[in-house]
Design an enzyme around this catalytic site. Structure first.
Site, PDB file in Angstrom:
ATOM      1  N   GLU A 105      -1.964 -10.549 -37.767  1.00 40.28           N
ATOM      2  CA  GLU A 105      -3.160  -9.836 -37.321  1.00 40.28           C
ATOM      3  C   GLU A 105      -4.483 -10.607 -37.403  1.00 40.28           C
ATOM      4  O   GLU A 105      -5.355 -10.409 -36.552  1.00 40.28           O
ATOM      5  CB  GLU A 105      -3.303  -8.551 -38.149  1.00 40.28           C
ATOM      6  CG  GLU A 105      -2.212  -7.548 -37.901  1.00 40.28           C
ATOM      7  CD  GLU A 105      -2.167  -6.491 -38.984  1.00 40.28           C
ATOM      8  OE1 GLU A 105      -1.856  -6.846 -40.138  1.00 40.28           O
ATOM      9  OE2 GLU A 105      -2.453  -5.327 -38.690  1.00 40.28           O
ATOM     10  N   PHE A 116      -5.610  -2.958 -37.347  1.00 38.63           N
ATOM     11  CA  PHE A 116      -5.742  -1.669 -38.028  1.00 38.63           C
ATOM     12  C   PHE A 116      -7.189  -1.362 -38.452  1.00 38.63           C
ATOM     13  O   PHE A 116      -7.461  -1.097 -39.626  1.00 38.63           O
ATOM     14  CB  PHE A 116      -4.822  -1.674 -39.253  1.00 38.63           C
ATOM     15  CG  PHE A 116      -4.274  -0.332 -39.628  1.00 38.63           C
ATOM     16  CD1 PHE A 116      -3.281   0.276 -38.896  1.00 38.63           C
ATOM     17  CD2 PHE A 116      -4.759   0.338 -40.748  1.00 38.63           C
ATOM     18  CE1 PHE A 116      -2.775   1.514 -39.265  1.00 38.63           C
ATOM     19  CE2 PHE A 116      -4.256   1.583 -41.137  1.00 38.63           C
ATOM     20  CZ  PHE A 116      -3.255   2.166 -40.385  1.00 38.63           C
ATOM     21  N   SER A 133       0.936  -7.590 -41.160  1.00 33.83           N
ATOM     22  CA  SER A 133       1.146  -9.043 -41.278  1.00 33.83           C
ATOM     23  C   SER A 133       2.029  -9.390 -42.461  1.00 33.83           C
ATOM     24  O   SER A 133       1.938 -10.466 -43.028  1.00 33.83           O
ATOM     25  CB  SER A 133      -0.200  -9.782 -41.419  1.00 33.83           C
ATOM     26  OG  SER A 133      -1.067  -9.428 -40.389  1.00 33.83           O
ATOM     27  N   ASP A 160     -11.037  -7.230   0.660  1.00 29.76           N
ATOM     28  CA  ASP A 160     -11.749  -8.511   0.656  1.00 29.76           C
ATOM     29  C   ASP A 160     -11.835  -9.112   2.049  1.00 29.76           C
ATOM     30  O   ASP A 160     -12.750  -9.877   2.334  1.00 29.76           O
ATOM     31  CB  ASP A 160     -11.006  -9.504  -0.249  1.00 29.76           C
ATOM     32  CG  ASP A 160     -11.286  -9.226  -1.710  1.00 29.76           C
ATOM     33  OD1 ASP A 160     -12.469  -9.121  -2.062  1.00 29.76           O
ATOM     34  OD2 ASP A 160     -10.329  -9.084  -2.480  1.00 29.76           O
ATOM     35  N   ASN A 194       0.834  -1.185   0.000  1.00 31.41           N
ATOM     36  CA  ASN A 194       0.000   0.000   0.000  1.00 31.41           C
ATOM     37  C   ASN A 194       0.880   1.249   0.000  1.00 31.41           C
ATOM     38  O   ASN A 194       0.749   2.129  -0.851  1.00 31.41           O
ATOM     39  CB  ASN A 194      -0.904  -0.018   1.248  1.00 31.41           C
ATOM     40  CG  ASN A 194      -1.766   1.219   1.331  1.00 31.41           C
ATOM     41  OD1 ASN A 194      -1.665   2.113   0.503  1.00 31.41           O
ATOM     42  ND2 ASN A 194      -2.606   1.287   2.327  1.00 31.41           N
TER      43      ASN A 194
HETATM   44  C1  LIG Z   1      -1.346  -5.564  -6.796  1.00 36.00           C
HETATM   45  C2  LIG Z   1      -2.179  -5.554  -5.556  1.00 36.00           C
HETATM   46  C3  LIG Z   1      -3.367  -6.256  -5.549  1.00 36.00           C
HETATM   47  C4  LIG Z   1      -4.156  -6.271  -4.419  1.00 36.00           C
HETATM   48  N1  LIG Z   1      -5.329  -6.946  -4.449  1.00 36.00           N
HETATM   49  C5  LIG Z   1      -6.117  -6.932  -3.356  1.00 36.00           C
HETATM   50  C6  LIG Z   1      -7.374  -7.582  -3.347  1.00 36.00           C
HETATM   51  O1  LIG Z   1      -7.772  -8.194  -4.320  1.00 36.00           O
HETATM   52  N2  LIG Z   1      -8.117  -7.533  -2.232  1.00 36.00           N
HETATM   53  C7  LIG Z   1      -7.698  -6.859  -1.122  1.00 36.00           C
HETATM   54  O2  LIG Z   1      -8.397  -6.866  -0.124  1.00 36.00           O
HETATM   55  N3  LIG Z   1      -6.518  -6.228  -1.101  1.00 36.00           N
HETATM   56  C8  LIG Z   1      -5.732  -6.247  -2.186  1.00 36.00           C
HETATM   57  N4  LIG Z   1      -4.552  -5.583  -2.170  1.00 36.00           N
HETATM   58  C9  LIG Z   1      -4.205  -4.825  -0.976  1.00 36.00           C
HETATM   59  C10 LIG Z   1      -3.228  -5.566  -0.094  1.00 36.00           C
HETATM   60  O3  LIG Z   1      -3.851  -6.679   0.453  1.00 36.00           O
HETATM   61  C11 LIG Z   1      -2.828  -4.597   0.971  1.00 36.00           C
HETATM   62  O4  LIG Z   1      -2.102  -3.562   0.351  1.00 36.00           O
HETATM   63  C12 LIG Z   1      -1.942  -5.242   1.976  1.00 36.00           C
HETATM   64  O5  LIG Z   1      -2.595  -6.228   2.699  1.00 36.00           O
HETATM   65  C13 LIG Z   1      -1.374  -4.213   2.908  1.00 36.00           C
HETATM   66  O6  LIG Z   1      -0.412  -4.831   3.682  1.00 36.00           O
HETATM   67  P1  LIG Z   1       1.107  -4.412   3.634  1.00 36.00           P
HETATM   68  O7  LIG Z   1       1.793  -5.209   4.660  1.00 36.00           O
HETATM   69  O8  LIG Z   1       1.668  -4.519   2.283  1.00 36.00           O
HETATM   70  O9  LIG Z   1       0.973  -2.891   4.031  1.00 36.00           O
HETATM   71  P2  LIG Z   1       2.023  -1.741   3.973  1.00 36.00           P
HETATM   72  O10 LIG Z   1       1.980  -1.051   2.641  1.00 36.00           O
HETATM   73  O11 LIG Z   1       3.330  -2.191   4.451  1.00 36.00           O
HETATM   74  O12 LIG Z   1       1.349  -0.786   5.039  1.00 36.00           O
HETATM   75  C14 LIG Z   1       0.065  -0.290   4.802  1.00 36.00           C
HETATM   76  C15 LIG Z   1      -0.443   0.593   5.922  1.00 36.00           C
HETATM   77  O13 LIG Z   1      -0.775  -0.191   7.034  1.00 36.00           O
HETATM   78  C16 LIG Z   1      -0.154   0.270   8.205  1.00 36.00           C
HETATM   79  N5  LIG Z   1       0.226  -0.865   8.996  1.00 36.00           N
HETATM   80  C17 LIG Z   1       0.807  -2.006   8.542  1.00 36.00           C
HETATM   81  N6  LIG Z   1       0.940  -2.880   9.542  1.00 36.00           N
HETATM   82  C18 LIG Z   1       0.442  -2.282  10.640  1.00 36.00           C
HETATM   83  C19 LIG Z   1       0.318  -2.686  11.999  1.00 36.00           C
HETATM   84  N7  LIG Z   1       0.732  -3.871  12.407  1.00 36.00           N
HETATM   85  N8  LIG Z   1      -0.246  -1.817  12.846  1.00 36.00           N
HETATM   86  C20 LIG Z   1      -0.672  -0.603  12.457  1.00 36.00           C
HETATM   87  N9  LIG Z   1      -0.563  -0.178  11.193  1.00 36.00           N
HETATM   88  C21 LIG Z   1      -0.021  -1.005  10.300  1.00 36.00           C
HETATM   89  C22 LIG Z   1       1.039   1.065   7.717  1.00 36.00           C
HETATM   90  O14 LIG Z   1       1.385   2.082   8.613  1.00 36.00           O
HETATM   91  C23 LIG Z   1       0.553   1.623   6.414  1.00 36.00           C
HETATM   92  O15 LIG Z   1      -0.127   2.818   6.619  1.00 36.00           O
HETATM   93  C24 LIG Z   1      -3.745  -5.550  -3.283  1.00 36.00           C
HETATM   94  C25 LIG Z   1      -2.558  -4.823  -3.297  1.00 36.00           C
HETATM   95  C26 LIG Z   1      -1.782  -4.818  -4.424  1.00 36.00           C
HETATM   96  C27 LIG Z   1      -0.508  -4.024  -4.439  1.00 36.00           C
END
Ligand SMILES: Cc1cc2nc3c(=O)[nH]c(=O)nc-3n(C[C@H](O)[C@H](O)[C@H](O)COP(=O)(O)OP(=O)(O)OC[C@H]3O[C@@H](n4cnc5c(N)ncnc54)[C@H](O)[C@@H]3O)c2cc1C
Ligand code: FES
Length: 1291
Positions: free
Chosen positions: A1223, A879, A1042, A334, A237
């Site tokens: 194509e 095309f 092509s 999710d 994230n």
């Molecule tokens: C390509 C992609 C596809 C995804 N698809 C889905 C999906 O289909 N469904 C879905 O639900 N999610 C999806 N996600 C989201 C993903 O599940 C979340 O981004 C992920 O779980 C966040 O966890 P992280 O450890 O990477 O967070 P980080 O990016 O490391 O941290 C995110 C935030 O959480 C805070 N944080 C982390 N841990 C703690 C803690 N222990 N206590 C307090 N604060 C904390 C951090 O301070 C930060 O603000 C997707 C993300 C990506 C990049």
């Protein structure tokens, strides 16, 4: 730094493909991380090898871990790894840009599970995108590691082996065995390092510091002192936010080494899971726990598992943490809806510790939760479910895998013993507002009532009211999302009824998933007399496949940095139609590393590029006409500095009135690029008077992004004397780039040399747009006298370079009751964007192809290129034909629906025929393909079976369709049908071939090697092709239409024949000599061992005044039959089977050609069913990365895909009787569109709706679901058009 920037390993391919928040479907999943188990119980069950996305993995976090990239597992210098070999030999690498990612995902899987199942393989590949292959060959290569049925015999009686046809595209017996004992070990020095007591780690960068504490106490203190500093766990994230939104966190805390965040604790009421636990770890823990407890206790666990299997991709789940997912509070998370209905809670710590329930009060806004900034989530409690309780996870996403959900839900209902009366119920949705939301009122209406139709019937109305979305809600799809809330509840209702063992009207089975082994592909065996050295007609592997699979293949951006090199980032317009009133670059110039800002004033030569008679400014001077138009460019010592410089450029605008975005607006204002085209035959107006029926309809086809895996890339290097420049570039047309650079710098062409080693996918998008970018980059190189590199990020590429033309087709058709079409009048309007590019030619090709396979005696077509304030659209595989033919086929389909019977056959060309441009041809092979297509697909029997299936199922429907194509090959601009080649034989007998074609993944170099092998009578191994360059072969034509093999093949053949002739006296003198000895001898006898070859292709033309001519050299024919299963409640579909029969004459290389057919088909499937560009009402492209723009992934492959090459086909007009194939098969993807339409028609008929209906392309789940007109979609009131500003435009 992400790992990609930190490493310099060429195998870490990738243009960070997102421009927005999320990042699913990244292309660069090309490394494996191995880490030692940390102390603590949970880590004991961890897998220690996992794949991850290079771009999201912070370098600092890898302290103590071993990183294996594709180079590390095998190389051509030592020994290649079986994974690399099998993907390459199975023809799973075309342009090769995705190959390292595919290899490493498979490798990481095999390290953990040397004998995987097919499910494991598809899961491992789910997050990897490939734009070339259609995935089938990659899956087939990986399948060789499976124990499961590995042979076509799994297809039972359908297997052609049983008919004595045994051709294989690769030999499974000729593969290196996988020996897990030979794999890399974990580095002992890292084991030693881990044994020493851990200490706090701190890293300082230019603007960011990184701290990694080792104890919880230290973490608490750090967070208390720096409450704003994020805790980076998986970085999935925070990483995208920093990278793409420019959010800066001066301090980052990385608590991955704090063991309390990984602990797990079992209690009688449930389990506490450490918040740092990755989603993959959570998944495997829960999977292990489920069988250990009675079913009734694990409802929440199973619901979470179901969601975890679909969330993101393996590579994301391997790093994303549970705590991070909860705290990130995505509106469409999710997990959060399930955690909420499951009565889960979090334990948080700062100065004190507390427990907070995960309920509606927890999620307070977009990305916001109730916790204090200094609070840390330590663990998450997941309780056991109770007897009588049922929990379910539901989700619908635009693509089945690696995609955020459109709507996601958690639902829990509780019954007291042996009762059907609801004691308690909880329902949460994601995707229905800025946070996870509770449907509390709906629950109130269900509680204490029996679980039956009546209760639920009332609940739907309340739910509709409770979760109302405003019509212009962000994300759009308002009606669909609202109807999904209802249909997901209905699915839950049925599921619970089933569990209560009540009479269930219909148990809705999930869509099938198992990809079946392919039938051995029917190709044309070479004749018995053909010599062994002669590779023509044989399925030879792409000549660079092994280098691509080992990561050794060099793409433009892999070229080493040159001393003093600068990076260029373009600054683009943020307005769709405006005057530029000010351009202030002073702040940018002050920033560290920034060297210069290039504006139009700096251009020494021609400031415009001229296409189709219109001038296009390279850099806008006083006015902009779309968002994304280039205004200036910042050059700096690094990419990061150039990006910061670009962000600091200030541009002021004065908006101009009435921007035009949609085709309708353009038509209303007569905004066109001329010429508009008209073709007609017969007397259409008169003919309409004679027919039984007339029908009028229209269909809209959305645009398409090329999504080549390698974005636009170039490096311009001033040689340093006499104004000479070397341009290393990813393009389909080096000569155009040479011309453009020379004109822009006001120098002659002989000072500019373009080099193209290979291109990581192009699909038409690396011609005109690339020339504009190259011109700008060359100005920077000229002005600074330094090498300048420009490599667009995915988001920039998508905004700047345009794609396929969105098209509106309107038709009026007159026909007889027997289905014979007598007259048709068709109009094509292509949304061309703000500059002309090649748009009038695209519109021309639409009109030229509008007859497709049908002989319509009175036919009129008009094509217009509409000028709008959107980024300029350009050439894209096909095309204009893919749009034109969808319109025509939709017209045919409408007529069939009016009459209630199929009408394709009665209208097909038969016998000696003449097209609407008075060109005579023989459609025999078209009809042979049609008959073969029906036979191979068992069309009639399956149509009958489908009808039966549809009668038995209310919510699932199947559909089938069969579609023909007749595709004209070569350039209708006759002068482009030429090619040249230069062949050298060296004294040692090795041969170097150069020709005008560029290797864009289509395998042209491989085919040229085969041609040279035949003509010189030597094995292909003696022949090498290094690159395409303008100083070896000048004045080339584009690799397009092509026509690459047809044209360059003849030129290579010519050159080789000249050389072979020259060697004749030598050969005669020493008939027993070897090739090497002849080469040496020829040199001694002063015979030139270098020759150019030339091909003068056909003089094609069309006389638009007379409406006649021969615009194509010949036709390639094909037929495709597809069957889908549609879930009418969500619009989800799965292609169950596709059979394609193609007439490609005598294939020069059947494996390459089958690859082209599958790849094009898959791209067509994307175009017609999946890929959706969304523009804001102000003309801004929202869909700027793989998270918003979905191209087909492995989950979109037909479960069974069979390709047949028509036997006994000759073609006197192309090399060795072959046919162009790049194509044509793209349009065949529309068979899936029409199969979906067929299934929708069946669903509509259950709702009492008959006859033609409108379904625009792409037939996304949203469109298919709404068109199916289920009782749930019908409940949602449609918003009146015009009464609100929609979130996105229908352009
Ligand atoms: C390509 C992609 C596809 C995804 N698809 C889905 C999906 O289909 N469904 C879905 O639900 N999610 C999806 N996600 C989201 C993903 O599940 C979340 O981004 C992920 O779980 C966040 O966890 P992280 O450890 O990477 O967070 P980080 O990016 O490391 O941290 C995110 C935030 O959480 C805070 N944080 C982390 N841990 C703690 C803690 N222990 N206590 C307090 N604060 C904390 C951090 O301070 C930060 O603000 C997707 C993300 C990506 C990049
Ligand atoms: S081979 Fe997969 S993207 Fe080109």
């Amino acid at each position: 730094h992400g790992l990609k920037q930190g490493s310099g390993a060429p195998g870490l391919k990738g243009r960070c493909p997102t421009g927005f928040r999320y990042h699913p479907g990244s292309t660069h999943l090309n490394q494996m991380i191995s880490s030692l188990p940390a102390s603590g119980k949970l880590r004991d069950i961890l897998r220690s090898h996992y794949s991850a996305n290079a771009c999201l993995l912070p370098l600092c976090q890898l302290h103590g871990a071993a990183v294996t990239t594709v180079e590390g597992i095998g190389s051509t210098k030592t020994r290649i790894h079986p994974v690399q070999e099998r993907i390459a030999k199975a023809h799973g690498s075309q342009c090769g840009f995705c190959t390292p990612g595919m290899v490493m995902s498979t490798y990481a899987l095999l390290r953990n599970k040397p004998q995987p199942t097919m499910d494991d393989i598809t899961e491992a590949l789910a997050g990897n995108l490939c734009r070339c292959t259609g995935y089938r060959p990659i899956v087939e290569g990986c399948r060789t590691f499976c124990q499961e049925a590995n042979c076509c015999q799994a297809n039972g009686s359908l297997c052609p082996c049983l008919d004595g046809e045994k051709p294989q595209l690769f030999d499974k017996l000729d593969l290196l065995p996988l020996d897990p004992t030979q794999e890399l070990i974990f580095p002992p020095e890292l084991i030693l390092m881990a044994d020493t007591s851990p200490q706090t780690l701190t890293f300082h960068g230019e603007r960011v510091s990184w701290v990694s504490p080792v104890s919880l106490e230290e973490l608490i203190q750090l967070k208390a002192k720096h409450p704003k500093a994020p805790l980076v766990m998986g970085n999935t994230n925070i990483g995208p936010d920093m990278k793409f939104k420019g959010i800066l966190h001066p301090l980052i805390i990385s608590p991955t080494r704090v063991k309390e965040l990984w602990l797990m604790c079992f209690l009688s009421a449930g389990v506490w899971v450490g918040a740092g636990c990755s989603l993959s770890e959570l998944h495997s823990v829960l999977k292990k726990l489920v069988p250990q407890f009675p079913e009734e206790k694990t409802e929440v666990f199973r619901a979470l598992n179901r969601q975890l299997g679909n969330l993101g991709s393996v590579q994301i789940r391997n790093v994303a943490s549970l705590g991070g997912n909860i705290v990130s509070a995505y509106p469409n998370s999710d997990l959060n809806p399930i955690l909420a209905v499951g009565n889960c809670k979090v334990s948080v710590i700062s100065r004190g510790r507390r427990e907070v329930p995960l309920n509606q009060d927890f999620f307070v806004g977009f990305g916001k939760v109730i916790l204090q900034p200094e609070e840390i989530v330590v663990s998450v409690f997941i309780p056991f479910s109770r007897k009588g309780e049922f929990v379910q996870a539901l989700r619908h996403a635009p693509r089945k895998e690696a995609s955020f959900a459109t709507v996601t839900a958690g639902m829990r209902v509780m019954f007291s013993e042996s009762s059907r009366v609801v004691q308690d119920i909880s329902i949460y949705y994601g995707g229905m507002g800025p946070t996870t939301v509770s449907a509390a009122k709906t629950c109130q209406a269900i509680i204490r009532r029996p679980w039956d139709d009546e209760t639920l019937g009332q609940a739907y109305d309340i739910l509709l009211e409770e979760l109302a979305l405003p019509p212009s809600a962000p994300g759009g799809k308002v009606e669909f999302r609202r109807s999904l809330t209802l249909s997901l509840l209905f699915k839950f209702y049925l599921e619970v009824l089933h569990k209560l063992k009540a009479m269930v009207p219909e148990k809705i089975q999930p869509l099938p998933r198992e990809i079946q082994p392919v039938l051995p592909l029917l190709h044309q065996p070479v004749s018995k007399d053909q010599g062994n050295h002669d590779a023509v007609g044989r399925p030879m592997m792409h000549r660079s496949a092994i280098s691509q699979a080992t990561g050794e293949a060099v793409y433009c951006d892999d070229l080493p940095k040159i001393e003093g090199e600068l990076f260029l980032v373009v600054v683009t317009s943020s307005r769709a139609h405006a005057k530029i009133t000010g351009l202030d670059v002073s702040e940018a110039l002050q920033l560290p590393g920034v060297v210069d800002v290039i504006t139009t004033k700096d251009i020494p030569g021609k400031k415009v590029r001229t296409f189709c008679g219109y001038d296009e400014e390279l850099l806008a001077e006083s006015e902009v006409s779309c968002i994304g138009q280039m205004i200036c460019a910042v050059v700096a010592d690094t990419k990061a500095h150039a990006k910061r410089g670009a962000a600091a450029v200030k541009i002021s605008y004065e908006d101009l009135p009435d921007p035009i975005f949609t085709i309708e607006e353009a038509v209303e204002k007569s905004s066109y690029f001329e010429p508009r085209r008209l073709l007609q035959r017969g007397d259409v107006t008169e003919a309409f008077k004679t027919v039984d029926k007339v029908y009028e309809g229209e269909i809209r086809i959305g645009g398409q992004e090329h999504f080549y895996m390698e974005t636009q890339s170039m490096l311009v290097v001033p040689v340093g004397e006499e104004m000479e420049f070397n341009v290393y570039i990813s393009t389909q047309w080096p000569t155009l780039i040479q011309d453009a650079v020379a004109e822009t710098l006001n120098i002659s062409s002989n000072r500019v040399t373009c080099h193209v080693k290979r291109v990581g996918g192009a699909f038409g998008g690396k011609v005109t747009r690339t020339s504009v970018l190259a011109s700008i980059t060359s100005v920077a190189a000229w002005k600074t006298n330094r090498a300048v590199r420009c490599v667009l990020e995915r988001g920039e590429d998508m905004v700047i370079t345009g794609g396929r033309h969105p098209t509106l087709g309107k038709y009026k058709v007159g026909f007889m009751n027997d289905g014979k079409i007598v007259a048709a009048d068709i109009q094509f309007f292509a949304n061309s964007g703000n500059t002309v590019d090649e748009s009038p030619l695209v519109a021309e090709k639409m009109v030229l192809h509008m007859d497709n396979a049908y002989n319509i005696p009175n036919l009129r077509g008009r094509g217009a290129a509409c000028k709008t304030n959107l980024p300029s659209n350009t050439a894209f595989r096909g095309f204009g034909v893919p749009q034109s033919l969808l319109i025509v086929e939709n017209m045919i389909n409408d007529v069939a629906m009016v009459l209630g019977c199929p009408i394709q056959e009665v209208n097909m060309y038969r016998g000696p025929s003449t097209t609407h441009y008075k060109f005579e041809f023989n459609p025999e092979n078209l009809l042979r393909c049609w008959e073969e297509g029906k036979r191979r697909s068992d069309y009639s029997a399956r149509r009958a079976a489908i009808e039966q299936f549809n009668q038995q199922n209310r919510w699932k429907k199947r559909g089938i369709s069969i579609i023909p194509i007749k595709y004209g090959i070569a350039f209708s601009d006759g002068f482009l049908n030429q090619a040249a080649a230069l062949v050298h034989i060296y004294k040692d007998g090795s041969v170097l071939v150069s020709h005008g074609g560029t290797e864009i993944g289509q395998g042209v170099h491989t085919k040229m090697q085969q041609v040279a092998s035949r003509e010189l009578h030597i094995p292909p191994s003696k022949i090498y092709i290094s690159e395409t360059s303008t100083n070896t072969v000048p004045n080339t034509c584009p690799s397009a239409a092509s026509f690459g093999t047809d044209a360059n093949g003849m030129a290579v053949k010519d050159a080789c024949q000249i050389l072979y002739q020259r060697l004749e006296p030598i050969r005669k003198k020493n008939p027993k000599g070897t090739w090497e000895s002849w080469a040496k001898e020829a040199f001694m006898e002063k015979i030139s061992l270098s020759a150019t070859g030339f091909y003068k292709g056909p003089d094609l033309y069309l006389d638009w005044d007379k409406m006649e001519g021969q615009p194509y050299a010949y036709y390639t024919y094909g037929v495709s039959c597809s069957e889908v299963e549609l879930d009418c409640l969500t619009g989800d579909y799965r292609t169950l089977r596709t059979d394609i029969v193609m007439d490609i004459g005598k294939s020069v290389n059947p494996s390459v050609d089958v690859g082209q057919i599958e790849g094009a088909f898959t791209q067509g499937l994307g175009l017609y069913t999946l890929e959706e560009l969304k523009f804001s009402p102000f003309g801004l492209l929202y869909t700027r990365g793989p998270s918003q723009y979905k191209i087909p992934a492995v989950c979109d492959m037909p479960l069974q895909l069979n390709i047949y090459l028509l036997p006994d086909s000759e073609n006197p007009y192309a090399i060795y009787s072959s046919k162009g194939i790049g194509e044509p098969a793209l349009f065949l993807g529309s068979s899936v569109f029409f199969a979906i339409k067929d299934a929708v028609a069946a669903a509509r008929s259950d709702s009492g709706l008959k006859g033609p209906f409108s379904l625009n392309s792409p037939a996304t789940p949203e469109r298919a679901c709404l068109a199916s007109a289920s009782p749930f979609t019908q409940k949602v009131p449609a918003s009146k058009p015009g009464s609100f500003k929609p979130w996105a435009l229908d352009i």
